[in-house]
Write a protein that holds these residues in place. Structure first.
Motif, PDB file in Angstrom:
ATOM      1  N   ASP A  53       0.864  -1.177   0.000  1.00 14.63           N
ATOM      2  CA  ASP A  53       0.000   0.000   0.000  1.00 14.63           C
ATOM      3  C   ASP A  53       0.901   1.228   0.000  1.00 14.63           C
ATOM      4  OD1 ASP A  53      -1.652   2.170   0.666  1.00 14.63           O
ATOM      5  OD2 ASP A  53      -3.038   0.866   1.746  1.00 14.63           O
ATOM      6  N   ALA A  54       0.929   1.949  -1.136  1.00 17.32           N
ATOM      7  CA  ALA A  54       1.867   3.065  -1.279  1.00 17.32           C
ATOM      8  C   ALA A  54       1.643   4.147  -0.241  1.00 17.32           C
ATOM      9  CB  ALA A  54       1.752   3.660  -2.686  1.00 17.32           C
ATOM     10  N   VAL A  55       0.399   4.341   0.194  1.00 18.95           N
ATOM     11  CA  VAL A  55       0.111   5.380   1.183  1.00 18.95           C
ATOM     12  C   VAL A  55       0.464   4.897   2.587  1.00 18.95           C
ATOM     13  CG1 VAL A  55      -1.709   6.781   2.219  1.00 18.95           C
ATOM     14  CG2 VAL A  55      -1.683   6.429  -0.255  1.00 18.95           C
ATOM     15  N   ALA A  56       0.013   3.690   2.928  1.00 13.83           N
ATOM     16  CA  ALA A  56       0.240   3.188   4.286  1.00 13.83           C
ATOM     17  C   ALA A  56       1.716   2.924   4.566  1.00 13.83           C
ATOM     18  CB  ALA A  56      -0.578   1.918   4.504  1.00 13.83           C
ATOM     19  N   GLU A  57       2.479   2.530   3.535  1.00 10.26           N
ATOM     20  CA  GLU A  57       3.879   2.186   3.741  1.00 10.26           C
ATOM     21  C   GLU A  57       4.804   3.406   3.734  1.00 10.26           C
ATOM     22  OE1 GLU A  57       5.027  -0.751   4.533  1.00 10.26           O
ATOM     23  OE2 GLU A  57       3.021  -1.616   4.480  1.00 10.26           O
ATOM     24  N   SER A  58       4.327   4.557   3.318  1.00 12.88           N
ATOM     25  CA  SER A  58       5.162   5.759   3.315  1.00 12.88           C
ATOM     26  C   SER A  58       5.162   6.392   4.708  1.00 12.88           C
ATOM     27  CB  SER A  58       4.628   6.766   2.293  1.00 12.88           C
ATOM     28  OG  SER A  58       3.451   7.388   2.776  1.00 12.88           O
ATOM     29  N   PRO A  59       6.177   7.194   5.031  1.00 11.35           N
ATOM     30  CA  PRO A  59       6.195   7.850   6.351  1.00 11.35           C
ATOM     31  C   PRO A  59       5.147   8.949   6.503  1.00 11.35           C
ATOM     32  CG  PRO A  59       8.075   8.556   5.029  1.00 11.35           C
ATOM     33  CD  PRO A  59       7.414   7.453   4.267  1.00 11.35           C
ATOM     34  N   LEU A  60       4.307   9.139   5.475  1.00  8.04           N
ATOM     35  CA  LEU A  60       3.234  10.132   5.603  1.00  8.04           C
ATOM     36  C   LEU A  60       2.251   9.773   6.707  1.00  8.04           C
ATOM     37  CD1 LEU A  60       2.398  10.912   1.861  1.00  8.04           C
ATOM     38  CD2 LEU A  60       3.472  12.444   3.510  1.00  8.04           C
ATOM     39  N   TRP A  61       2.291   8.517   7.162  1.00 11.14           N
ATOM     40  CA  TRP A  61       1.391   8.158   8.253  1.00 11.14           C
ATOM     41  C   TRP A  61       1.652   9.011   9.490  1.00 11.14           C
ATOM     42  CZ3 TRP A  61       3.403   6.641  12.892  1.00 11.14           C
ATOM     43  CH2 TRP A  61       4.702   6.159  12.900  1.00 11.14           C
ATOM     44  N   ARG A  62       2.864   9.541   9.631  1.00 11.14           N
ATOM     45  CA  ARG A  62       3.160  10.401  10.776  1.00 11.14           C
ATOM     46  C   ARG A  62       2.373  11.712  10.695  1.00 11.14           C
ATOM     47  NH1 ARG A  62       7.783   8.588  13.448  1.00 11.14           N
ATOM     48  NH2 ARG A  62       8.867   6.890  12.372  1.00 11.14           N
ATOM     49  N   VAL A  63       2.273  12.261   9.495  1.00  6.31           N
ATOM     50  CA  VAL A  63       1.481  13.488   9.320  1.00  6.31           C
ATOM     51  C   VAL A  63       0.001  13.177   9.475  1.00  6.31           C
ATOM     52  CG1 VAL A  63       1.080  15.480   7.831  1.00  6.31           C
ATOM     53  CG2 VAL A  63       3.255  14.268   7.707  1.00  6.31           C
ATOM     54  N   ARG A  64      -0.428  12.057   8.864  1.00  3.15           N
ATOM     55  CA  ARG A  64      -1.833  11.661   8.974  1.00  3.15           C
ATOM     56  C   ARG A  64      -2.228  11.475  10.431  1.00  3.15           C
ATOM     57  NH1 ARG A  64      -6.556  12.002   6.832  1.00  3.15           N
ATOM     58  NH2 ARG A  64      -5.578  11.752   4.785  1.00  3.15           N
ATOM     59  N   ARG A  65      -1.385  10.820  11.211  1.00  2.00           N
ATOM     60  CA  ARG A  65      -1.693  10.616  12.630  1.00  2.00           C
ATOM     61  C   ARG A  65      -1.800  11.944  13.355  1.00  2.00           C
ATOM     62  NH1 ARG A  65       2.577   7.529  16.370  1.00  2.00           N
ATOM     63  NH2 ARG A  65       3.703   9.454  15.910  1.00  2.00           N
ATOM     64  N   LEU A  66      -0.950  12.903  13.002  1.00  2.00           N
ATOM     65  CA  LEU A  66      -0.966  14.191  13.681  1.00  2.00           C
ATOM     66  C   LEU A  66      -2.247  14.971  13.371  1.00  2.00           C
ATOM     67  CD1 LEU A  66       1.150  15.527  15.549  1.00  2.00           C
ATOM     68  CD2 LEU A  66       1.853  16.918  13.597  1.00  2.00           C
ATOM     69  N   VAL A  67      -2.638  15.039  12.081  1.00  2.00           N
ATOM     70  CA  VAL A  67      -3.833  15.812  11.728  1.00  2.00           C
ATOM     71  C   VAL A  67      -5.091  15.117  12.245  1.00  2.00           C
ATOM     72  CG1 VAL A  67      -2.721  16.850   9.727  1.00  2.00           C
ATOM     73  CG2 VAL A  67      -4.031  14.764   9.432  1.00  2.00           C
ATOM     74  N   GLU A  68      -5.090  13.791  12.297  1.00  2.00           N
ATOM     75  CA  GLU A  68      -6.256  13.095  12.847  1.00  2.00           C
ATOM     76  C   GLU A  68      -6.313  13.235  14.361  1.00  2.00           C
ATOM     77  OE1 GLU A  68      -6.251   9.095  11.463  1.00  2.00           O
ATOM     78  OE2 GLU A  68      -6.950   9.640   9.448  1.00  2.00           O
ATOM     79  N   LEU A  69      -5.146  13.234  15.008  1.00  2.00           N
ATOM     80  CA  LEU A  69      -5.117  13.439  16.454  1.00  2.00           C
ATOM     81  C   LEU A  69      -5.649  14.820  16.811  1.00  2.00           C
ATOM     82  CD1 LEU A  69      -4.304  12.395  19.254  1.00  2.00           C
ATOM     83  CD2 LEU A  69      -2.018  13.331  18.848  1.00  2.00           C
ATOM     84  N   ALA A  70      -5.373  15.799  15.950  1.00  2.00           N
ATOM     85  CA  ALA A  70      -5.890  17.143  16.197  1.00  2.00           C
ATOM     86  C   ALA A  70      -7.410  17.156  16.231  1.00  2.00           C
ATOM     87  CB  ALA A  70      -5.384  18.101  15.109  1.00  2.00           C
ATOM     88  N   VAL A  71      -8.037  16.337  15.386  1.00  2.00           N
ATOM     89  CA  VAL A  71      -9.501  16.286  15.348  1.00  2.00           C
ATOM     90  C   VAL A  71     -10.049  15.424  16.481  1.00  2.00           C
ATOM     91  CG1 VAL A  71     -11.488  15.559  13.967  1.00  2.00           C
ATOM     92  CG2 VAL A  71      -9.554  16.697  12.865  1.00  2.00           C
ATOM     93  N   SER A  72      -9.413  14.286  16.728  1.00  2.00           N
ATOM     94  CA  SER A  72      -9.943  13.359  17.726  1.00  2.00           C
ATOM     95  C   SER A  72      -9.554  13.710  19.152  1.00  2.00           C
ATOM     96  CB  SER A  72      -9.464  11.938  17.424  1.00  2.00           C
ATOM     97  OG  SER A  72      -8.052  11.863  17.512  1.00  2.00           O
ATOM     98  N   GLY A  73      -8.512  14.522  19.329  1.00  2.00           N
ATOM     99  CA  GLY A  73      -8.062  14.826  20.684  1.00  2.00           C
ATOM    100  C   GLY A  73      -7.929  16.292  21.017  1.00  2.00           C
TER     101      GLY A  73
END
Length: 645
Positions: free
Chosen positions: A538-558
Motif C-alpha cells: 500500500d503506497a500510502v500506508a507504507e510511506s512515512p506520511l502516516w506520521r502526518v496523517r496521525r498528527l492531523v487526525e489526532l488534532a480532530v480526535s483529541g
C-alpha cells in the motif's frame, strides 16, 4: 404518564430536523442548563420513540413527553412542530435534547419557509456550477454539458464575509477543542453559522458545515461505518472555504451551487446501468438507479426518504412517480426511458415534476449502445481523469462517477475481492489474460450492512479465482487501487465468466440480487487461477506520511493539547523520517503544526492562557492540504505504476 412501547424498529428513529430549528432550541435554553444538555441527550439515547398520529413521541420522564410532528416531507421545519408537556417548555432540556439528537436535515432538500437565501453567484440565480481551486491549488475541470463555466468573479458581499468569519471562528474552536469536547452547544454554534451561511447565499460553506456536524456526532457516538479520515476531510473543506471567503477571495467556486437547481433538458433517452441501495448516517434510506443518457452523460433517479436499513432493502422493487408514469426501479435498472419535459440537476439527478412524461424502453445490455462506453477506456486513463476533478460538486470526480472494467478474480483478503484488469481482446482465445504488470485491484463492499447483499456476493465471487467479470462501480479516492463495485456481469465472449438468468439482462446488482452457485461456471481446476492472498504494498500506508496523517487526525480526535503532548514526546522523530524519505515539505508543515499546538500565551497578569485558535487552525489546514495532495499523487501512481511487493 407512562412510557409507551414502540411496535416496530422504525419507531425508534427520530425525524430529521432543520439546522435552524435545532440551533434556535439550544439558543433559547437557559445558560445554566447548557452543562446538563449533553448528559440529557446521552440519557435519552436509549429511549424509544413511539409512532403517533402524524409524528413520534418520546417519553422523557414523569410529566415530560416530547412530541415531534414533522411536515409532509417528514422533516421538522418549524419550532412549533416540537412540543414538550413539561412546565418549562419550550425552553426545557427535554425538547432541546430531542431536537439536537435528531438527524440534521438537508435544507436544500427541504425548503425552509423562514429562510430566503441570497441569489447565487451566477446570473439569474440558476446556481451554475463552477470549478473549484482544490487542496492542491488547481482549478477543477468542468464536466458535462449541464455544468456551465464559471461567470465573472466578484468579491464576496459584506454579509457573506461576515457569515464566513462566523463559520471560521466556530470551526477553529471545534478544532482546538477536539471532537470529544464538541458537545451539543458547540454543535449548535455550527448549525447557527450554517443557517447564516444559507441566508448569505453560501451553499458550499453551508453544506460543509452540516457534514461536519454529522461527522462530529458520528465520531462522538462511535457509529458503525464512521471514519475519522472523512471527518478530517470535511473540517478541511469547511476551514478552507470559510477562510478564503472571510478574506474576500472572489473565486466563485467558493460560493458553490444550490444542489437542487433543476434545469430543463428537453427530450432525453436514458438507459439503466444498475441499482444502488442507500443507507445514510443522516436518517435517510432508499434506492438510486444509475442511468446513462444517449449523449453519454451519467444520470440518476432516486427514491430516498427518511428511513433506515429496512427501507433500503425493501426498495429493491420500489415504484416512484415520474410525472404521470410509475417507474419501477428494478425494471428501469435493466431497461430505459424516453423522457420528455426532462429536468436535470447539476449533479445529474432526474426531476419528477408534473410536466415530465416518460415512455419505457426495452431491456438493454452493457455491451451495446451508450452503456458500452463505460468499458471503452483502460482503468488507468479513467482514474487519471477522475482524480484530476477536485470540485466536490463535479459529477465526474473520483468517488462519484461510475467506472466500468473487465477484471479477473485472483483471490480475497477478508471481505475484499482481489482482481486484476483484463488486457484488451486478442485472437489468442476467448478468455483474456490480465494486463502485464497491472495493479492488484481491491473490490470493497459499498455498504457492509447485513440487510444488503454486498458482502455475500463478493464472497461468492472470491470463491472462484480465475473468474472473469465485468464490473461497474466507483473509485475510492482515499485508497490505493480500490473500487467499490455496484454491479457485475459476464465478460462478453469469455468462457470462465458469470452465467446469469436471461431476465437479468447481463447484470447483477450487488446490493439486491443474490448470486448463487448456479450463476458461476462449473469448477475446472485447469481454469482456476492460483489464489492471491495479499494485495501487495500500500503506497500510502507504507510511506512515512502516516506520521502526518496521525498528527492531523489526532488534532480532530483529541484537540490541540493532545497534538502538543504527542509532539513533545516524539521530538525529532516526527520530521526526521519524513525528510530522509524525501517528503521535506510534509516535514515542514508537520513541524509547524506541532510547534503551534504547543504554543501558549500569557494574559496581562502573566498567567498561562490558551492562545487564539486562528494560527493553530491555519497550521492544521496547511498540513492537511499538503497531506491530501501528496496522498492523492500516491494513489494515482498505484493505478499506473507497476506493483511493488
Amino acid at each position: 404518564m407512562t412510557p409507551r412501547t414502540p411496535t416496530t424498529t422504525d419507531a425508534d428513529r427520530l425525524p430529521p430536523v432543520l439546522p435552524r430549528v435545532a440551533a434556535a432550541a439550544v439558543a433559547a435554553l437557559p445558560p445554566r442548563l447548557h452543562k446538563r444538555l449533553d448528559a440529557t441527550i446521552e440519557r435519552l439515547a436509549g429511549v424509544p420513540a413511539d409512532r403517533i398520529d402524524r409524528g413520534v413521541s418520546v417519553y422523557c420522564g414523569p410529566e415530560a413527553l416530547v412530541t415531534l410532528t414533522p411536515g409532509p416531507t417528514g422533516v421538522v421545519t418549524d419550532p412549533e412542530q416540537a412540543r414538550c408537556s413539561c412546565l418549562l417548555a419550550p425552553r426545557c432540556l427535554h425538547r432541546t435534547a430531542i431536537l439536537v439528537a435528531a438527524p440534521v436535515a438537508d435544507p436544500a432538500a427541504h425548503p425552509d419557509p423562514a429562510s430566503h437565501p441570497a441569489a447565487s453567484s451566477t446570473p439569474g440565480g440558476t446556481g451554475a456550477p463552477t470549478g473549484r481551486r482544490g487542496r492542491s491549488g488547481r482549478t477543477g475541470k468542468s464536466a458535462g454539458p449541464d455544468r456551465a463555466p464559471a461567470g465573472r468573479s466578484t468579491a464576496p458581499t459584506k454579509a457573506q464575509r461576515a457569515a464566513a468569519t462566523a463559520l471560521w471562528r466556530a470551526a477553529a474552536a471545534v478544532l482546538a477543542a477536539g471532537a470529544p469536547a464538541v458537545g451539543a452547544v458547540p454543535q449548535a454554534e455550527l448549525l447557527r453559522a450554517a443557517h447564516s451561511a444559507r441566508l448569505a447565499g453560501l451553499p458550499r460553506a453551508e453544506s460543509a458545515t452540516l457534514r461536519a456536524v454529522r461527522g462530529l456526532r458520528a465520531h462522538r457516538e462511535r457509529q458503525a461505518g464512521h471514519r475519522l479520515a472523512e471527518l478530517v476531510d470535511v473540517l478541511h473543506d469547511l476551514l478552507y472555504v470559510a477562510g478564503r471567503l472571510a478574506a474576500g477571495d472572489p473565486d466563485p467556486a467558493l460560493v458553490g451551487i444550490l444542489r437542487r437547481t433543476y434545469q430543463p433538458d428537453g427530450t432525453l433517452e436514458v438507459y439503466g446501468v444498475c441499482r444502488e441501495p442507500v443507507i445514510s448516517t443522516t436518517g435517510y434510506a432508499g434506492v438510486v438507479t444509475h442511468l446513462i443518457a444517449a449523449d453519454g452523460r451519467q444520470l440518476s433517479f432516486n427514491d430516498v426518504k427518511p428511513g433506515g436499513p429496512d427501507r433500503a432493502r425493501d426498495c429493491a422493487r420500489a415504484v416512484t412517480e415520474m410525472g404521470a408514469v410509475a417507474v419501477n426501479h428494478a425494471v428501469l435498472a435493466r431497461g430505459g426511458l424516453r423522457i420528455t419535459g426532462t429536468t436535470v440537476s447539476p449533479d445529474g439527478r432526474l426531476g419528477a415534476g408534473k410536466g415530465v412524461r416518460a415512455t419505457p424502453l426495452g431491456g438493454t445490455d452493457w455491451s451495446v449502445g451508450p452503456l458500452a462506453e463505460l468499458f471503452a477506456r483502460p482503468l488507468a486513463e479513467v482514474v487519471t481523469a477522475q482524480l484530476a476533478a477536485d470540485d466536490p460538486e463535479d459529477p465526474a470526480r473520483a468517488g462519484t462517477a461510475l467506472v466500468g472494467c473487465d477484471l479477473m478474480v485472483v483471490g480475497a483478503a477478508g471481505d475484499q475481492v482481489l482482481a486484476r484488469e483484463l488486457a484488451p481482446g486478442t485472437e489468442a482465445g476467448p478468455d483474456r489474460t490480465p494486463v502485464p504488470d497491472g495493479p492488484v485491484i481491491r473490490l470493497v463492499p459499498v455498504n457492509p450492512h447485513p440487510v444488503l447483499a454486498h458482502v455475500a456476493n463478493l464472497r461468492r465471487l472470491a470463491s472462484w479465482p480465475g473468474l472473469r467479470i465485468r464490473v461497474v462501480g466507483r473509485l475510492d479516492p482515499a485508497r490505493p487501487s480500490t473500487l467499490h463495485p455496484l454491479a457485475v456481469g459476464p465478460v462478453p465472449g469469455a468462457v470462465v465468466t458469470l452465467r446469469l438468468p436471461p431476465d437479468w439482462h447481463g447484470r447483477a446488482d450487488l446490493g439486491y440480487d443474490q448470486l448463487q452457485g448456479g450463476h458461476l461456471p462449473p469448477r475446472d481446476p485447469t481454469a482456476m487461477a492460483q489464489p492471491v492472498l495479499a494485495a501487495g504494498v500500500d503506497a500510502v500506508a507504507e510511506s512515512p506520511l502516516w506520521r502526518v496523517r496521525r498528527l492531523v487526525e489526532l488534532a480532530v480526535s483529541g484537540g490541540r493539547r493532545a497534538v502538543g503532548e504527542a509532539a513533545r514526546s516524539e521530538g525529532a522523530e516526527l520530521a526526521g523520517p519524513l525528510r530522509r524519505a524525501g517528503f521535506t515539505t510534509a516535514a515542514t508543515v508537520a513541524a509547524a503544526l506541532a510547534h503551534e499546538s504547543d504554543r501558549r500565551g500569557r494574559d496581562v497578569f502573566g498567567r498561562l492562557a490558551d492562545p487564539d485558535p486562528d494560527r493553530y487552525a491555519r497550521a492544521w489546514l496547511a498540513a492537511t492540504a499538503h497531506l491530501a495532495a501528496t496522498e492523492r499523487a500516491l494513489i494515482r501512481s498505484s493505478w499506473t505504476d507497476p506493483p511493488v511487493g
